[in-house]
Enzyme design. Sequence first.
Site, PDB file in Angstrom:
ATOM      1  N   HIS A   1      -0.987  10.246  66.235  1.00 37.87           N
ATOM      2  CA  HIS A   1      -1.568   8.915  66.054  1.00 37.87           C
ATOM      3  C   HIS A   1      -0.470   7.911  65.732  1.00 37.87           C
ATOM      4  O   HIS A   1       0.381   8.152  64.891  1.00 37.87           O
ATOM      5  CB  HIS A   1      -2.580   8.920  64.904  1.00 37.87           C
ATOM      6  CG  HIS A   1      -3.252   7.604  64.737  1.00 37.87           C
ATOM      7  ND1 HIS A   1      -4.367   7.236  65.464  1.00 37.87           N
ATOM      8  CD2 HIS A   1      -2.947   6.532  63.972  1.00 37.87           C
ATOM      9  CE1 HIS A   1      -4.718   6.014  65.144  1.00 37.87           C
ATOM     10  NE2 HIS A   1      -3.866   5.559  64.232  1.00 37.87           N
TER      11      HIS A   1
ATOM     12  N   ASP B   1     -16.045   3.678  59.575  1.00 35.77           N
ATOM     13  CA  ASP B   1     -14.792   2.970  59.892  1.00 35.77           C
ATOM     14  C   ASP B   1     -15.042   1.868  60.916  1.00 35.77           C
ATOM     15  O   ASP B   1     -14.458   0.789  60.832  1.00 35.77           O
ATOM     16  CB  ASP B   1     -13.721   3.932  60.412  1.00 35.77           C
ATOM     17  CG  ASP B   1     -12.445   3.169  60.761  1.00 35.77           C
ATOM     18  OD1 ASP B   1     -11.846   2.584  59.838  1.00 35.77           O
ATOM     19  OD2 ASP B   1     -12.091   3.104  61.945  1.00 35.77           O
TER      20      ASP B   1
ATOM     21  N   ARG C   1     -13.056  -5.948  58.220  1.00 33.56           N
ATOM     22  CA  ARG C   1     -11.677  -6.222  57.765  1.00 33.56           C
ATOM     23  C   ARG C   1     -10.980  -7.178  58.718  1.00 33.56           C
ATOM     24  O   ARG C   1     -10.276  -8.090  58.290  1.00 33.56           O
ATOM     25  CB  ARG C   1     -10.881  -4.905  57.675  1.00 33.56           C
ATOM     26  CG  ARG C   1     -11.278  -4.051  56.474  1.00 33.56           C
ATOM     27  CD  ARG C   1     -10.671  -2.663  56.569  1.00 33.56           C
ATOM     28  NE  ARG C   1      -9.236  -2.684  56.643  1.00 33.56           N
ATOM     29  CZ  ARG C   1      -8.495  -1.783  57.310  1.00 33.56           C
ATOM     30  NH1 ARG C   1      -9.079  -0.789  57.952  1.00 33.56           N
ATOM     31  NH2 ARG C   1      -7.200  -1.870  57.312  1.00 33.56           N
TER      32      ARG C   1
ATOM     33  N   SER D   1      -8.779   4.422  56.962  1.00 37.66           N
ATOM     34  CA  SER D   1      -9.312   4.143  58.302  1.00 37.66           C
ATOM     35  C   SER D   1      -8.741   5.144  59.309  1.00 37.66           C
ATOM     36  O   SER D   1      -9.472   5.759  60.091  1.00 37.66           O
ATOM     37  CB  SER D   1      -8.933   2.700  58.675  1.00 37.66           C
ATOM     38  OG  SER D   1      -9.103   2.471  60.040  1.00 37.66           O
TER      39      SER D   1
ATOM     40  N   LYS E   1     -10.710   9.062  60.763  1.00 39.97           N
ATOM     41  CA  LYS E   1     -10.944   9.353  62.181  1.00 39.97           C
ATOM     42  C   LYS E   1     -10.217  10.630  62.597  1.00 39.97           C
ATOM     43  O   LYS E   1     -10.722  11.441  63.362  1.00 39.97           O
ATOM     44  CB  LYS E   1     -10.455   8.178  63.041  1.00 39.97           C
ATOM     45  CG  LYS E   1     -11.364   6.958  62.922  1.00 39.97           C
ATOM     46  CD  LYS E   1     -10.875   5.785  63.741  1.00 39.97           C
ATOM     47  CE  LYS E   1      -9.669   5.123  63.148  1.00 39.97           C
ATOM     48  NZ  LYS E   1      -9.540   3.714  63.247  1.00 39.97           N
TER      49      LYS E   1
HETATM   50  N1  URA Z   1      -5.375   1.488  62.929  1.00 37.37           N
HETATM   51  C1  URA Z   1      -6.572   1.906  62.441  1.00 37.37           C
HETATM   52  O1  URA Z   1      -7.253   2.721  63.039  1.00 37.37           O
HETATM   53  N2  URA Z   1      -6.980   1.392  61.265  1.00 37.37           N
HETATM   54  C2  URA Z   1      -6.269   0.495  60.574  1.00 37.37           C
HETATM   55  O2  URA Z   1      -6.717   0.088  59.510  1.00 37.37           O
HETATM   56  C3  URA Z   1      -5.017   0.058  61.099  1.00 37.37           C
HETATM   57  C4  URA Z   1      -4.594   0.580  62.285  1.00 37.37           C
END
Ligand code: URA
Length: 426
Positions: free
Chosen positions: A82, A161, A168, A183, A187
């Site tokens: 990621h 999220d 946000r 966040s 995931k």
């Molecule tokens: N990527 C995400 O999935 N969440 C965030 O808060 C920032 C970058």
Amino acid sequence: MNIIDIINKTKRAVPLSDEEISYVVSGYTNGDIPDYQMSAWLMAVCLNGLNEHETVALTKAMRDSGDILDMSCINGITADKHSTGGVGDKTSFIIGPAAAACGVYVPKMSGKGLGHTGGTIDKLESISGYRTELPFEEFAGIVNKTGFSIISQSGTLCPADKKIYALRNATGTVDSIPLICASIMSKKLALNADILLLDVKCGSGAFMKTNLEARKLGDLMERVGDAAGKKCRAIVTDMDSPLGSCIGNALEVKEAIELLQGKVKGRLYDVCIELTANLLELAGKGTFGECQRMAEEAISSGRALAVLKETIELHGGDGSICDDVSLLPQPRFRHEIRASRDVEIVSVNAEELGMASLLLGAGRIQKDDAIDPTAGIVLEFEVGDKISMDAPLMTLYSTVCSDFSEAAVRAYNAITFRDLTASALT
Ligand code: URA
């Protein structure tokens, strides 16, 4: 328990219990807590932070808001990579196939572009026919066959999220280390791969602007991953200037394919080898040096490109782009920017280049805006290069936008030059 007490506690930096954090997450996800109260709590988190225990509790509550995938149907060790988001970041199309060619299974779910940063799913959608939404069984089947697949984040994964992130984005509460950590990690933990490699981008084009902040986020994500029982490593990589020379959806797919064809070297190649080697080492494939050589060989032999081609075809996409990149969507309009005098490139503001590319149609201003797959920017320089007067600096492309004036000014102003003309040097 009530939300006003919880907002006040975080406002005064009094730690919340696990139950209070679950109450906030489930209350907001099911609609009991309205946007204005959640916004107040998020802003309190932005200003006062959360401690590590609270961050783990927030991550787990968000992970548990939806499905947790069962990866036991995959025939071997699974790894997820990621990136925290950057400009010109097409590494997933290189690292996934390269790691798969070395025997690690890479099931990946990605998102669309956020602000100035590009989205992996938008890039994939520039490939004609590529289906980004597949049932889990088909996704797992492709991973078992080629070792690699990317689909868009399933709506049943981390609904908390999805809702919190949208809020946000609209309330100036994105750039908080505990909120970004929860966040991303919620995931990743819901996708549930065995291994997790986190590429924490740092610099002008990233959410984390300094090395200190990026390392802090990386360390926190590693500890949260450990607390949830995952093998996890965070690497900080530079995002002061865009990664590679292409920014924009089809343009980035083209650059990734050209790298897998052995035609692109430089910083993009080095970052991909470093990240793939880390992932292979975490998967127990050998020492870091051995894994580096394996990653290089996966690319130079063409095996990684073959994985990408087969994966695209199993997704219904046109795999022949892997042999001929001119089959990707082509722009209608182009605009070249040349150096007005002899200059040295001192630095580049990657965020500004990302915004210029977005103005050309490569990203969204409103969340439901359509993407122009052909839009973007190709840079003709690297930081430190000396460019002679009248030589090309960059080319802007678009199909939806024929007036390049605003994007061109923004892209030009994103570069800091040193004047090398004789008069400026005396
Ligand atoms: N990527 C995400 O999935 N969440 C965030 O808060 C920032 C970058």
